[in-house]
Design an enzyme around this catalytic site. Structure first.
Site, PDB file in Angstrom:
ATOM      1  N   LYS A  23     -12.352  -7.276  -2.781  1.00 43.47           N
ATOM      2  CA  LYS A  23     -11.820  -8.388  -2.003  1.00 43.47           C
ATOM      3  C   LYS A  23     -11.846  -8.007  -0.518  1.00 43.47           C
ATOM      4  O   LYS A  23     -12.124  -6.874  -0.176  1.00 43.47           O
ATOM      5  CB  LYS A  23     -10.376  -8.688  -2.432  1.00 43.47           C
ATOM      6  CG  LYS A  23     -10.305  -9.366  -3.799  1.00 43.47           C
ATOM      7  CD  LYS A  23      -8.909  -9.785  -4.176  1.00 43.47           C
ATOM      8  CE  LYS A  23      -8.143 -10.524  -3.139  1.00 43.47           C
ATOM      9  NZ  LYS A  23      -8.827 -11.739  -2.589  1.00 43.47           N
ATOM     10  N   GLY A  37     -13.340 -10.214   1.952  1.00 40.76           N
ATOM     11  CA  GLY A  37     -14.367 -10.929   2.721  1.00 40.76           C
ATOM     12  C   GLY A  37     -13.754 -11.706   3.873  1.00 40.76           C
ATOM     13  O   GLY A  37     -14.397 -11.911   4.907  1.00 40.76           O
ATOM     14  N   THR A  40     -12.372 -20.563  -1.916  1.00 41.71           N
ATOM     15  CA  THR A  40     -11.982 -20.988  -3.269  1.00 41.71           C
ATOM     16  C   THR A  40     -10.488 -21.327  -3.288  1.00 41.71           C
ATOM     17  O   THR A  40     -10.071 -22.329  -3.887  1.00 41.71           O
ATOM     18  CB  THR A  40     -12.302 -19.874  -4.296  1.00 41.71           C
ATOM     19  OG1 THR A  40     -13.604 -19.359  -4.019  1.00 41.71           O
ATOM     20  CG2 THR A  40     -12.255 -20.403  -5.713  1.00 41.71           C
ATOM     21  N   LYS A  61     -20.018 -14.413  -8.229  1.00 41.10           N
ATOM     22  CA  LYS A  61     -19.169 -13.251  -7.913  1.00 41.10           C
ATOM     23  C   LYS A  61     -19.186 -12.193  -9.026  1.00 41.10           C
ATOM     24  O   LYS A  61     -18.681 -11.088  -8.829  1.00 41.10           O
ATOM     25  CB  LYS A  61     -17.713 -13.695  -7.677  1.00 41.10           C
ATOM     26  CG  LYS A  61     -17.543 -14.754  -6.599  1.00 41.10           C
ATOM     27  CD  LYS A  61     -17.902 -14.220  -5.239  1.00 41.10           C
ATOM     28  CE  LYS A  61     -17.754 -15.205  -4.105  1.00 41.10           C
ATOM     29  NZ  LYS A  61     -16.486 -15.842  -3.970  1.00 41.10           N
ATOM     30  N   ASP A 121     -14.546 -11.304  -3.982  1.00 40.16           N
ATOM     31  CA  ASP A 121     -15.945 -11.207  -3.560  1.00 40.16           C
ATOM     32  C   ASP A 121     -16.839 -10.671  -4.670  1.00 40.16           C
ATOM     33  O   ASP A 121     -18.004 -11.032  -4.767  1.00 40.16           O
ATOM     34  CB  ASP A 121     -16.046 -10.313  -2.320  1.00 40.16           C
ATOM     35  CG  ASP A 121     -15.258 -10.896  -1.169  1.00 40.16           C
ATOM     36  OD1 ASP A 121     -15.596 -12.010  -0.744  1.00 40.16           O
ATOM     37  OD2 ASP A 121     -14.277 -10.283  -0.742  1.00 40.16           O
ATOM     38  N   GLU A 169      -3.296  -9.269   0.676  1.00 40.79           N
ATOM     39  CA  GLU A 169      -3.725  -9.710  -0.659  1.00 40.79           C
ATOM     40  C   GLU A 169      -3.337  -8.676  -1.714  1.00 40.79           C
ATOM     41  O   GLU A 169      -2.920  -9.035  -2.821  1.00 40.79           O
ATOM     42  CB  GLU A 169      -5.234  -9.961  -0.683  1.00 40.79           C
ATOM     43  CG  GLU A 169      -5.621 -11.227   0.070  1.00 40.79           C
ATOM     44  CD  GLU A 169      -7.113 -11.430   0.233  1.00 40.79           C
ATOM     45  OE1 GLU A 169      -7.510 -12.584   0.436  1.00 40.79           O
ATOM     46  OE2 GLU A 169      -7.881 -10.460   0.166  1.00 40.79           O
TER      47      GLU A 169
END
Ligand code: 5RP
Length: 228
Positions: free
Chosen positions: A97, A99, A31, A124, A87, A106
């Site tokens: 998160k 993935g 994304t 999601k 995710d 992050e």
């Protein structure tokens, strides 16, 4: 195919938050890759200039290749905005998160940002975290056995993430392993995050209980904006 269109809608919506001269945190994933494509177009069309701070080697590489100025997290303590994927997203905007195995940087990026905006396709959205995805946990190699034991004691089922087209485990940008942990139920994501991080050698988890300010969800034909 539909998910790609939804991701694009979410990425487009987040783009309006990008302004001339800003330092922008940029996360990792498919994304975010679409977001970067749109960002390249916007910067050229609007003749604006931004500084970027990536959450992974992969994103930094893409941003540099596109001609963006790229700063590393080492030298940054505050930025106005970071944009990233996820995710899983629950109704309280808590996330899973990691993935893409970039969860440590992050989370640093999300905590560095005054505003953390998440962009996702509607697949999601979940009623409860952990229903579709395990919780990724970044573990330094010498702590692997201890971490697996302690994770089991917390009721989780851990699995060391294996690489594709490389023998053995995934090695993160920070030189560590990813352990994907399945829980039968996550009742309190913030508490579980603390319990996991308190295991020696666990550096970070993919649980983001409270960092998110807003989520753009791309749907079949529209955009939903979720805020707390
Ligand atoms: C990477 C991440 C990603 O943001 C997450 O996996 C979502 O990825 P995608 O946009 O490809 O669905 O947390 O570590």
């Amino acid at each position: 195919m539909a998910a790609i269109d939804e991701k694009r809608r979410a990425a487009e919506a987040a783009l309006v938050h990008v302004t001339d001269g800003m330092t922008l945190g940029v996360g990792t994933g498919s994304t975010v890759d679409i977001f970067i494509d749109l960002l390249i177009e916007k910067v050229a069309a609007d003749k604006i200039s931004i500084v970027t701070v990536p959450s992974s080697f992969a994103t930094g590489h893409r941003l540099r290749a596109a001609g963006f100025r790229v700063e590393c997290l080492t030298s940054i303590s505050t930025i106005p905005l970071a944009i990233d994927g996820a995710d899983e997203v629950d109704s309280q905007l808590a996330l899973i998160k990691g993935g893409g195995a970039a969860l440590l940087r992050e989370k640093i990026l999300a905590e560095t940002a005054e505003e953390f905006i998440v962009i996702v396709d509607q697949g999601k959205l979940v009623s409860k975290l952990g229903v579709k995805m395990p919780v990724p946990v970044e573990v330094i190699p010498p702590a692997l056995s201890l971490s697996l034991k302690r994770i089991r004691e917390l009721g989780g089922t851990p699995k060391v993430r294996q690489a594709h087209r490389k023998a053995g485990p995934v090695i993160t940008d920070n030189g560590n392993f990813i352990v994907d942990v399945t829980f039968s139920e996550i009742i309190d994501a913030a508490q579980l995050d603390c319990q996991l991080i308190s295991i020696p050698g666990v550096l970070e988890t993919g649980l983001f209980p409270h960092q998110t300010n807003a989520v753009y969800v791309g749907t079949d034909s529209d955009i939903k904006r979720l805020v707390k």
